[in-house]
Scaffold this active site. Sequence first.
Site, short mmCIF file in Angstrom:
data_model
loop_
_atom_site.label_atom_id
_atom_site.label_comp_id
_atom_site.label_asym_id
_atom_site.label_seq_id
_atom_site.Cartn_x
_atom_site.Cartn_y
_atom_site.Cartn_z
N GLU A 1 59.23 115.68 1.49
CA GLU A 1 59.17 114.99 0.20
C GLU A 1 59.01 116.01 -0.92
O GLU A 1 58.20 116.93 -0.84
CB GLU A 1 58.01 113.99 0.17
CG GLU A 1 57.95 113.21 -1.13
CD GLU A 1 57.13 111.93 -1.03
OE1 GLU A 1 56.76 111.37 -2.07
OE2 GLU A 1 56.86 111.47 0.11
N ASP B 1 55.33 109.58 10.00
CA ASP B 1 55.40 109.39 8.56
C ASP B 1 54.54 110.44 7.83
O ASP B 1 53.99 111.34 8.45
CB ASP B 1 54.94 107.96 8.24
CG ASP B 1 55.48 107.42 6.93
OD1 ASP B 1 56.29 108.11 6.29
OD2 ASP B 1 55.09 106.31 6.55
N HIS B 2 54.41 110.28 6.52
CA HIS B 2 53.74 111.23 5.62
C HIS B 2 52.66 112.07 6.29
O HIS B 2 51.72 111.55 6.87
CB HIS B 2 53.08 110.48 4.47
CG HIS B 2 54.03 109.79 3.56
ND1 HIS B 2 54.57 110.39 2.44
CD2 HIS B 2 54.57 108.55 3.60
CE1 HIS B 2 55.38 109.54 1.83
NE2 HIS B 2 55.39 108.41 2.52
N ASN C 1 61.94 103.25 4.13
CA ASN C 1 60.64 102.95 4.71
C ASN C 1 60.17 101.56 4.33
O ASN C 1 60.20 101.18 3.15
CB ASN C 1 59.60 103.96 4.23
CG ASN C 1 59.68 105.28 4.97
OD1 ASN C 1 60.69 105.60 5.58
ND2 ASN C 1 58.62 106.05 4.91
N LEU C 2 59.73 100.79 5.32
CA LEU C 2 59.16 99.46 5.09
C LEU C 2 57.82 99.38 5.80
O LEU C 2 57.73 99.69 6.98
CB LEU C 2 60.09 98.37 5.62
CG LEU C 2 61.32 97.99 4.81
CD1 LEU C 2 62.08 96.89 5.54
CD2 LEU C 2 60.94 97.53 3.41
N ASP C 3 56.81 98.95 5.09
CA ASP C 3 55.50 98.80 5.72
C ASP C 3 54.78 97.58 5.17
O ASP C 3 54.47 96.63 5.90
CB ASP C 3 54.67 100.06 5.51
CG ASP C 3 53.35 100.03 6.29
OD1 ASP C 3 53.25 99.26 7.27
OD2 ASP C 3 52.43 100.78 5.95
N GLU D 1 48.51 105.09 0.32
CA GLU D 1 48.85 104.79 1.71
C GLU D 1 48.07 105.72 2.62
O GLU D 1 48.09 106.94 2.45
CB GLU D 1 50.35 104.94 1.97
CG GLU D 1 50.76 104.56 3.40
CD GLU D 1 52.26 104.62 3.61
OE1 GLU D 1 52.86 103.56 3.76
OE2 GLU D 1 52.81 105.73 3.62
N HIS E 1 61.45 105.87 -0.10
CA HIS E 1 60.07 105.51 0.22
C HIS E 1 59.62 104.35 -0.66
O HIS E 1 60.16 104.13 -1.75
CB HIS E 1 59.14 106.71 0.04
CG HIS E 1 59.18 107.65 1.19
ND1 HIS E 1 58.19 107.70 2.14
CD2 HIS E 1 60.10 108.57 1.56
CE1 HIS E 1 58.49 108.62 3.04
NE2 HIS E 1 59.66 109.16 2.71
N GLY E 2 58.61 103.62 -0.21
CA GLY E 2 58.09 102.50 -0.99
C GLY E 2 59.11 101.39 -1.12
O GLY E 2 59.30 100.82 -2.19
N GLY E 3 59.79 101.04 -0.01
CA GLY E 3 60.87 100.05 -0.07
C GLY E 3 60.41 98.61 -0.21
O GLY E 3 61.18 97.76 -0.68
N SER E 4 59.18 98.30 0.18
CA SER E 4 58.71 96.92 0.13
C SER E 4 58.74 96.40 -1.31
O SER E 4 58.28 97.06 -2.23
CB SER E 4 57.29 96.81 0.69
OG SER E 4 57.29 97.04 2.08
N HIS F 1 54.23 103.11 -3.23
CA HIS F 1 53.87 102.39 -2.01
C HIS F 1 53.26 101.03 -2.37
O HIS F 1 52.51 100.91 -3.34
CB HIS F 1 52.85 103.18 -1.19
CG HIS F 1 53.43 104.39 -0.52
ND1 HIS F 1 52.88 105.65 -0.64
CD2 HIS F 1 54.51 104.54 0.28
CE1 HIS F 1 53.60 106.51 0.06
NE2 HIS F 1 54.59 105.86 0.63
#
Length: 365
Positions: free
Chosen positions: A179, A114-115, A293-295, A187, A271-274, A231
């Site tokens: 990106e 990731d990033h 992306n899910l975190d 994050e 990005h920042g799917g949550s 995020h």
Amino acid sequence: MSAPGAKSVLSRKAGVIVGEDVHNLFKYAREHKFAIPAINVTSSSTVVAALEAARDAGSPIILQTSQGGAAYFAGKGVANPASQPASIAGAIAAAHYIRAIAPIYDVPVVLHTDHCAKKLLPWFDGMLEADEKYFAEHGEPLFSSHMIDLSEELDEENIATTKKYFERMAPMKQWLEMEIGITGGEEDGVNNENVENSKLYTQPNQVNKVYTALSSVAPYFSIAAAFGNVHGVYKVGGVKLHPELLQAHQDYTAKELGLEAGSKPLFLVFHGGSGSSTEEFTTAINNGVIKVNLDTDLQWAYLSGIRDYVLTKKDYLLQQVGNPDGEDKPNKKYYDPRVWVREGEITMRDRVTAALEQFNTKGQL
């Protein structure tokens, strides 16, 4: 989604996939309008939770380590100075673990990182060295793909540096995610909580510049273009996502390439799917997003299983011997880590399953 009983043309190759297999997976996802969840993993436990969900749903999955997650894989007691030794070692250890265990789950796995901001490039360098060594021995890189994130830099530096790394990766047919435009929030120590709002929305000409530069090297790349992404999870209305803007990127680049209207030449990333809505995901996927992306949601899900177990069984967890069943009754079967850690795996697995359904990934194999 494939019709019930229909045989998908998507290969069910088991284990970590690389090169053309990754490219074909993303092309298939874009054509059939589904996105693959990218799960940030920090331990063997989170890896198996994600793999179990993918196996049971008949879905491909992306497993990724962040710089901080990779360091955690190495151990919090290991120093991680600017040269990033713990993050390098942890990412490599995670990659070998995932390569060893993934085939038994019988689904294709994209092994990603990731990033990687400018200050973290030593981490990227160390992983590429491991990729090149693995490639020399096995004919493929250790990782399927990496993300480089120089979005905080000027576009010219971002694109030029990214292209330089991509030229190094291309002989291995390794996928690159980059990106352009900034994802807000915080994050792994990269804090964009106070970034200027306009920078959260990438413009079509910026995306096209990326496409022009990278497509001159190889076709194995995706673009995380910002459309208000942040995020973390925020209250409803706190984040203004505009996934409809992604179609403008497709249209602009298609026009520059002389393609017919409605073409989607770009592979895009969310990005920042949550915390986002099904409608936002669907709009993004229809506009060419092939990875989400899910975190944060998964961290919460993992905690909730363990938390609820501890609260429910607290009378069995306060001491080694003695519980409501008797003063001399042992409690080992309650505090064995295989019991309570498993509860976190189950709730994380279920949250990944929900994402696979929401992103139309379930049953695509």
